[in-house]
Design a protein around this motif. Structure first.
Motif, PDB file in Angstrom:
ATOM      1  N   ARG A   1       0.883  -1.174   0.000  1.00 59.67           N
ATOM      2  CA  ARG A   1       0.000   0.000   0.000  1.00 59.67           C
ATOM      3  C   ARG A   1       0.916   1.217   0.000  1.00 59.67           C
ATOM      4  NH1 ARG A   1      -5.167  -0.501  -1.443  1.00 59.67           N
ATOM      5  NH2 ARG A   1      -5.445  -2.742  -1.222  1.00 59.67           N
ATOM      6  N   LEU A   2       0.795   2.059  -0.989  1.00 60.97           N
ATOM      7  CA  LEU A   2       1.724   3.170  -1.117  1.00 60.97           C
ATOM      8  C   LEU A   2       1.216   4.381  -0.348  1.00 60.97           C
ATOM      9  CD1 LEU A   2       2.302   2.757  -4.930  1.00 60.97           C
ATOM     10  CD2 LEU A   2       3.686   1.829  -3.063  1.00 60.97           C
ATOM     11  N   SER A   3       2.166   5.215   0.040  1.00 67.47           N
ATOM     12  CA  SER A   3       1.747   6.470   0.651  1.00 67.47           C
ATOM     13  C   SER A   3       2.223   7.631  -0.217  1.00 67.47           C
ATOM     14  CB  SER A   3       2.278   6.572   2.080  1.00 67.47           C
ATOM     15  OG  SER A   3       3.669   6.476   2.074  1.00 67.47           O
ATOM     16  N   GLY A   4       1.664   8.779   0.041  1.00 62.80           N
ATOM     17  CA  GLY A   4       1.779   9.929  -0.850  1.00 62.80           C
ATOM     18  C   GLY A   4       3.182  10.471  -1.032  1.00 62.80           C
ATOM     19  N   ASP A   5       4.136  10.080  -0.157  1.00 64.62           N
ATOM     20  CA  ASP A   5       5.479  10.638  -0.318  1.00 64.62           C
ATOM     21  C   ASP A   5       6.417   9.666  -1.039  1.00 64.62           C
ATOM     22  OD1 ASP A   5       5.568   8.750   1.637  1.00 64.62           O
ATOM     23  OD2 ASP A   5       6.725   9.954   3.073  1.00 64.62           O
ATOM     24  N   MET A   6       5.874   8.545  -1.535  1.00 64.41           N
ATOM     25  CA  MET A   6       6.742   7.568  -2.199  1.00 64.41           C
ATOM     26  C   MET A   6       6.827   7.874  -3.691  1.00 64.41           C
ATOM     27  SD  MET A   6       5.469   4.112  -0.320  1.00 64.41           S
ATOM     28  CE  MET A   6       5.734   3.887   1.446  1.00 64.41           C
ATOM     29  N   LEU A   7       8.079   7.890  -4.180  1.00 65.74           N
ATOM     30  CA  LEU A   7       8.264   8.201  -5.598  1.00 65.74           C
ATOM     31  C   LEU A   7       8.065   6.936  -6.420  1.00 65.74           C
ATOM     32  CD1 LEU A   7       9.100  10.595  -7.443  1.00 65.74           C
ATOM     33  CD2 LEU A   7      11.379   9.559  -7.495  1.00 65.74           C
TER      34      LEU A   7
ATOM     35  N   SER B   1      14.798  10.458  -0.317  1.00 66.29           N
ATOM     36  CA  SER B   1      13.500   9.943  -0.744  1.00 66.29           C
ATOM     37  C   SER B   1      13.533   8.415  -0.859  1.00 66.29           C
ATOM     38  CB  SER B   1      13.140  10.580  -2.091  1.00 66.29           C
ATOM     39  OG  SER B   1      12.139   9.844  -2.732  1.00 66.29           O
ATOM     40  N   ILE B   2      14.598   7.905  -1.465  1.00 63.71           N
ATOM     41  CA  ILE B   2      14.707   6.453  -1.652  1.00 63.71           C
ATOM     42  C   ILE B   2      14.828   5.760  -0.291  1.00 63.71           C
ATOM     43  CG2 ILE B   2      16.124   4.595  -2.623  1.00 63.71           C
ATOM     44  CD1 ILE B   2      14.612   6.369  -4.677  1.00 63.71           C
ATOM     45  N   ARG B   3      15.641   6.337   0.576  1.00 61.90           N
ATOM     46  CA  ARG B   3      15.861   5.703   1.867  1.00 61.90           C
ATOM     47  C   ARG B   3      14.579   5.649   2.681  1.00 61.90           C
ATOM     48  NH1 ARG B   3      19.412   4.583   6.201  1.00 61.90           N
ATOM     49  NH2 ARG B   3      18.679   5.551   8.115  1.00 61.90           N
ATOM     50  N   ARG B   4      13.832   6.752   2.633  1.00 58.00           N
ATOM     51  CA  ARG B   4      12.609   6.812   3.430  1.00 58.00           C
ATOM     52  C   ARG B   4      11.616   5.768   2.932  1.00 58.00           C
ATOM     53  NH1 ARG B   4      10.958  12.716   3.595  1.00 58.00           N
ATOM     54  NH2 ARG B   4      12.735  12.993   4.988  1.00 58.00           N
ATOM     55  N   THR B   5      11.454   5.682   1.616  1.00 57.93           N
ATOM     56  CA  THR B   5      10.498   4.728   1.046  1.00 57.93           C
ATOM     57  C   THR B   5      10.936   3.289   1.327  1.00 57.93           C
ATOM     58  OG1 THR B   5       9.988   6.309  -0.700  1.00 57.93           O
ATOM     59  CG2 THR B   5       9.346   4.025  -1.073  1.00 57.93           C
TER      60      THR B   5
END
Ligand SMILES: [Zn+2]
Lengths: 334, 804
Positions: free
Chosen positions: B297-303, B343-347
């Motif tokens: 389930r994706l969230s809005g800050d994932m690229l 961004s990558i690390r957070r996702t």
């Protein structure tokens, strides 16, 4: 003459043999050798013998006197010591042992480390074990979301509060309070969420920081070499090798020649012949900026080490979890 | 990072032996964790001669072969069509571990025992041929390991990279360092220019909606390809570093990632809606299935990498199942991008996914290397898949990379390092790892770091390059000039040291317990609901339920230690601990950290011996320790008052006291209550004390003033009083001490007795009072008179009687 000297001698020996205690021996000594004793009287009477018999009789009587003296001494010794047998101690019985406690091995090694640095002129500081993200990471140049944070498995209390993962936050806390020069070590507990043969979720570190004008990487090597030589021994070889800590640049890992195998390679050193004992480096200019030190004027070095790690090497302990089981049989060894 | 020397040699000649190379890498900061030979697993595979072949009685396609391996002959079941008598072939013995990790065991196949396995190239990882067992040709000694027979050897080096060196997450990166230390040339792979130009723009497009997350995205297209297995050289390269070959397209993207450090992804162009790419963040709650089959389930800050309609890949982490390369794929879109590391690390963290790609993007790939890696991939895919590269490339680059020049002072570098290197020597070092240098003046160099060195931005970073490549061990050790000034040792340190010394002197060994406690430790200690020690600080990610909060008392740790000691047959335990407890002020505040000292005594006061019988310890043993501890700190007067029953949480009522100095409670001493013992699975009595170190330290006199010794002799008189059983003896002692009579020097309680002939409900207490004058020898008469007065007052005040 009533008795020959031979008769007196035989009678005396019989009496001495029959004597039951030291007191009787003393009585007999008076009877035979006293001023009015039998041997003394005999000697005195020799002058009444015919002249040609006198020398022989005198010589014989003196021999008897000497022999009796010896016999009395032997008897006295024999009966005297027999009399005191009851008072003899079995000195091999165990003594009354006063209760004796032991300092925890980690405390002992920690004190040894601190003592060395105090002799080198360092102060000792302490700080909180639960820390703000700023002190534990951010101010030490670990930005949020930086992979360097993966180097330390962190226990979180909240987004902003952690159990300190190292004693390095003290660098910031000290420099915030104190203008340079700074020369301090900071021992204490640290926490990482990791548990196996060589990791426990809590362990002890000692941090060090020296900031002044003209501090060099060569100084860092000098101080840490002195430390290692005092902590282990003068012959211990060291090597400094490049590494990475966000709060130092250049950074160095300090290895010592394996104390177990002396470099030939063993299980303890993973066959490398070297053991990692210290992390260190020149204080990163970003850290100075975070505490308001002028990095064009001051340089410094910082270092940190695990106390359990050093205790394990010094005492030959192979499981770090032993330190926190508090088993008497373990604690009593140090 | 794993590199094989066979692959590394594609880029740099290796002159040194492997040990020397490994050591040299470690000493420039690329710590070598292990060096292994990738063919070691073939030691158990022997050269065998197929002596005879007969049909398997129970299976048409299988044969039973007698295989001679020197000393013995093995019976081996084999299904290969090419097995013939007299052929030399590799036979794996039981225990062999294959390249894919499986271990061969002696087995029974359709009722026939097989004592080994005749192997094909592919099974041994020595080639791509899977059609039959490997024919070794002639001239090999029977029974020899095929590692020796075929001369197979390739060192594999595992480097434990620090997070600042993503440039070395590639073969070329490691080769560059090897080239620098060996002073050897580095050879980059040749990429011939594309033949045709131009029409890719008609076939696809790339739109970056979120440039902060994705500063650059390049795409290339390869058309008319056939998906199939890779040639052996490519499979071998991948296997040499522990990667599993999949197909010619995916293998190329993995190969180029390992070679250059740039992660790539290949999409099936025809599965992309509108045949185009849109880079945007996900819609909140959007579902997505990644290549590994997992649903997210994706969230809005994932690229996300999307096509004209939907996500087709999680940017920088993993592609999607919906656009995967498959057997029918004929057109491939190759992605090579630069994503924002944060961004990558957070996702990746949120999704709990860590991949070779995310590992590199998080640390930072070469921002200028994207297109080159894409061209290299396209060329290889076209070559291996038999296709054509569509002309040109898409290069969406909304935020161009900007490198800076670093002004670098030679003098300052020497001052910080403690070295004496000249400008040219420093310049040469930096040039050897592709830094460009411009001389500004005698002291200053203008240095531009290569784009792949994302860790270099300050002069200090360059100092480290100089230091590590010239050798840390070549920097002379010096002693800093330390001013002869020092601060006094903090009082807390001296206090703690003395505290430990005293406790050790009393026969207690020091314990150190974890600072953690179980969430229910408040219940285990029977603490009331409003006790501050119920305000525990909870850990969000505890290792175990028993270590879920920070401790608010040292007692549970000591009781745990006691339990362990009893289980290990340690029958007498005297432990103490000095450590912090943590009282929460709320999750977003630092807690109150209070240093405490606690002691525990269990078992005997003295062990049985030939001198004395064993005697169990009791309350007064523990109290005596506390009294002695306080005396050790010269605390002038401490009081011990009975703890009210209502306050006895974890201690036994009637057997617990509060410790007071100047009327302030600083701790408690008592027997552990049976209920609390039970919750720690203990039975026999244990005695504890717990004192707040700070409170004690603050009440410890800092200075000691010596008193003159008495000049005149003392006289002692005894008195025995029969008083009510419940009267606390301390009240009589205090009464005597506080008498106005100045000649009373001290008083000592030396006997307590209950039972016949003392009446029920009464006890007899005997005191010895010592009288002394500082100016004369006291007359008996005078002492008798004072003693009589004191006795009478005591009888009156406490309704006491004298013994009959
Ligand atoms: Zn070793």
């Amino acid at each position: 003459m009533e008795q020959t000297i031979e008769e007196i001698y035989e009678e005396a020996v019989r009496d001495i043999d029959a004597a039951a205690d030291e007191g009787r021996i003393q009585e007999l000594a008076v009877i035979y050798l006293g001023r009015k004793g039998k041997v003394t009287r005999y000697l005195r009477n020799i002058s009444q013998l015919p002249a040609q018999q006198r020398p022989e009789a005198g010589k014989r009587a003196n021999q008897v006197k000497q022999a009796l003296n010896q016999t009395f001494r032997d008897a006295e010794e024999r009966l005297g010591s027999a009399a005191s047998t009851d008072e003899r101690l079995d000195v091999s019985l165990p003594g009354r042992i006063p209760a004796r406690g032991r300092l925890h091995p980690v405390t002992q090694i920690n004190q040894e480390i601190c003592d060395i640095f105090v002799r080198l002129g360092f102060d000792i500081a302490e700080g909180p074990e639960v820390e703000k993200d700023w002190y534990n990471f951010e101010a030490l140049n670990f930005p949020k979301e930086h992979p360097a944070r993966d180097m330390q498995d962190t226990f979180f209390i909240s987004d902003d509060i952690v159990l300190r993962t190292h004693t390095s936050p003290l660098q910031i806390r000290i420099m915030e309070k104190q203008a340079p020069p700074v020369r301090v070590i900071a021992p204490g507990k640290v926490y990482r969420c990791d548990s196996d043969l060589t990791h426990t979720p809590m362990f002890h570190q000692v941090e060090g920081l020296l900031v002044d004008r003209n501090v060099t990487f060569g100084n860092l090597k000098g101080i840490l070499t002195t430390f290692v030589h005092q902590m282990f021994d003068e012959q211990t070889s060291l090597r400094f090798r490049p590494s990475f800590f966000p709060f130092t640049e250049p950074s160095a890992e300090v290895d010592i020649l394996c104390v177990m195998c002396r470099g030939s390679g063993c299980r303890v050193c993973s066959s490398t012949g070297w053991l990692e004992v210290l992390g260190s480096g020149m204080v990163h200019p970003a850290v100075f900026e975070n505490v308001g030190y002028d990095s064009t004027q001051y340089t410094g070095f910082a270092f940190g080490m695990g106390v359990e790690r050093i205790a394990m090497l010094k005492y030959g302990i192979d499981d770090i979890r032993r330190f926190f089981e508090n088993d008497y049989r373990f604690l009593a060894q140090f | 990072m794993i590199v094989s020397l066979s692959w590394l040699r594609d880029y740099v000649p290796i002159e040194w032996d492997t040990d020397r190379l490994a050591n040299a890498l470690t000493m420039i900061g690329l710590e070598v964790d292990s060096v292994t030979d990738r063919y070691d697993h073939l030691k158990q595979v022997r050269v065998g001669r197929i002596a005879s072949v007969r049909p398997h009685p129970n299976a048409d396609k299988l044969k039973i072969c007698e295989v001679a391996v020197g000393d013995e002959t093995l019976s081996v079941v084999c299904g290969a069509p090419n097995v013939t008598e007299g052929m030399l072939s590799p036979v794996a013995l039981p225990g062999t571990q294959f390249a894919d990790g499986t271990v061969l065991e002696k087995s029974t196949i359709r009722g026939e025992i097989s004592e080994g396995m005749l192997c094909s190239e592919i099974e041994l990882g020595l080639g791509a041929d899977r059609s039959g067992i490997m024919n070794l040709g002639s001239g090999h000694p029977l029974g020899a390991s095929i590692k020796d027979a075929l001369g197979l050897s390739d060192a594999v080096i595992e480097v434990d990279l620090t997070p600042n060196r993503p440039d070395c997450l590639s073969l070329i990166g490691i080769a560059r360092e090897v080239a620098a230390i060996q002073n050897a040339p580095l050879t980059y792979p040749e990429i011939p220019p594309d033949a045709s130009d131009g029409n890719i723009g008609e076939l696809t497009s790339v739109i970056i909606e979120d440039p902060d997350h994705c500063p650059r995205y390049t795409a290339k297209l390869v058309l008319d390809i056939t998906v199939g297995p890779s040639p052996f050289w490519l499979q071998d390269r991948l296997m040499s570093v522990g990667l599993r070959p999949i197909n010619n397209i995916v293998d190329v993207t993995n190969f180029v990632m390992m070679e250059t450090g740039q992660p790539l992804h290949a999409f099936d162009y025809d599965l992309l809606a509108d045949n185009r790419i849109v880079v945007r963040t996900a819609k909140e709650g959007e579902p997505f299935v990644s290549l590994d089959g997992k649903e997210h389930r994706l969230s809005g800050d994932m690229l996300m990498i999307c096509d004209g309609e939907k996500p087709v890949g999680i940017a920088g982490i993993m592609g999607g199942l919906n656009s995967e390369i498959n057997d029918r794929t004929t057109r491939v879109l190759i992605e090579s991008a630069y994503f924002n590391p944060v961004s990558i690390r957070r996702t990746a963290k949120t999704l709990g996914m860590g991949t070779d790609a995310s590992h590199r993007f998080e640390r930072g790939v070469d921002p200028a290397g994207t297109m080159r890696a894409n061209e290299r991939s396209a060329r290889l895919i076209a070559e291996l898949g038999g296709g054509n590269i569509a002309g040109g490339a898409i290069d969406a680059n909304p935020i161009p990379y900007q490198g800076g020049r670093i002004l670098f002072s030679v003098g300052k570098t020497n001052r910080v390092l403690g070295t004496n290197l000249n400008r040219d020597a420093m310049a040469d070092i930096l040039k050897s790892i592709e830094f460009s240098i411009e001389t500004i003046d005698d002291d200053v160099l203008g240095v531009v770091a290569p784009t792949f060195r994302v860790d270099v931005s300050r002069p200090e970073d360059l100092m480290e390059e100089i230091a590590r490549l010239s050798g840390y061990n070549n920097i002379p050790e010096t002693t800093p000039l330390i001013p002869a000034e020092g601060r006094p040792l903090a009082m807390t340190l001296r206090f703690r040291e003395k505290l430990r010394e005293l406790m050790v002197g009393f026969g207690f060994s020091e314990a150190i317990a974890y600072s953690f406690a179980a969430r229910r430790s408040g219940d285990m200690l029977n603490l009331p609901k409003d006790d501050p020690r119920r305000r525990t600080l909870a850990i969000l990610n505890p290792l175990t339920e028993d270590q879920a909060v920070m401790r608010t008392s040292l007692i549970p740790g000591l009781l745990d230690a006691l339990g362990r000691n009893i289980a290990r047959q340690n029958r007498t335990v005297r432990l103490f601990e000095v450590g912090k407890i943590f009282i929460s002020r709320g999750r977003n505040e630092l807690p109150e950290e209070i240093e405490m000292v606690a002691g525990l005594w269990f078992g005997s006061r003295q062990d049985g011996s030939w001198l004395a019988e064993e005697a169990p310890c009791d309350f007064y043993d523990m109290k005596g320790v506390v009294e002695s501890l306080l005396a050790g700190f010269n605390v002038p007067r401490a009081e011990f008052t009975a703890m009210p029953d209502s306050a006895c949480n974890y201690t036994r009522s009637g057997h617990s006291a509060e410790i007071l100095i100047d009327g302030e409670v600083i701790g408690i001493v008592g027997e552990v209550s049976s209920g609390v013992l039970a919750s720690f699975d203990l039975e026999q009595p244990a005695f504890i004390f717990e004192i707040d170190c700070h409170q004690l330290m603050n009440r410890t006199p800092t200075e000691i003033q010596a008193r003159p010794l008495p000049k005149f002799p003392a006289t002692a008189r005894d008195i025995t009083l029969i008083v009510d059983r419940n009267l606390e003896s301390v009240r009589i002692l205090d009464n005597i001490r506080n008498t106005e009579e100045t000649l009373v020097e001290s008083v000592h309680l030396f006997d307590v007795f209950e039972g016949d002939p003392i009446p029920q409900g009464k006890k007899s207490l005997s005191f010895r009072i010592t009288y002394r004058s500082s100016s004369q020898t006291l007359e008996d008469e005078q002492v008798n008179r004072i003693h009589r007065d004191i006795s009478e007052k005591l009888i009156q005040s406490f309704k006491a009687e004298l013994p009959g």
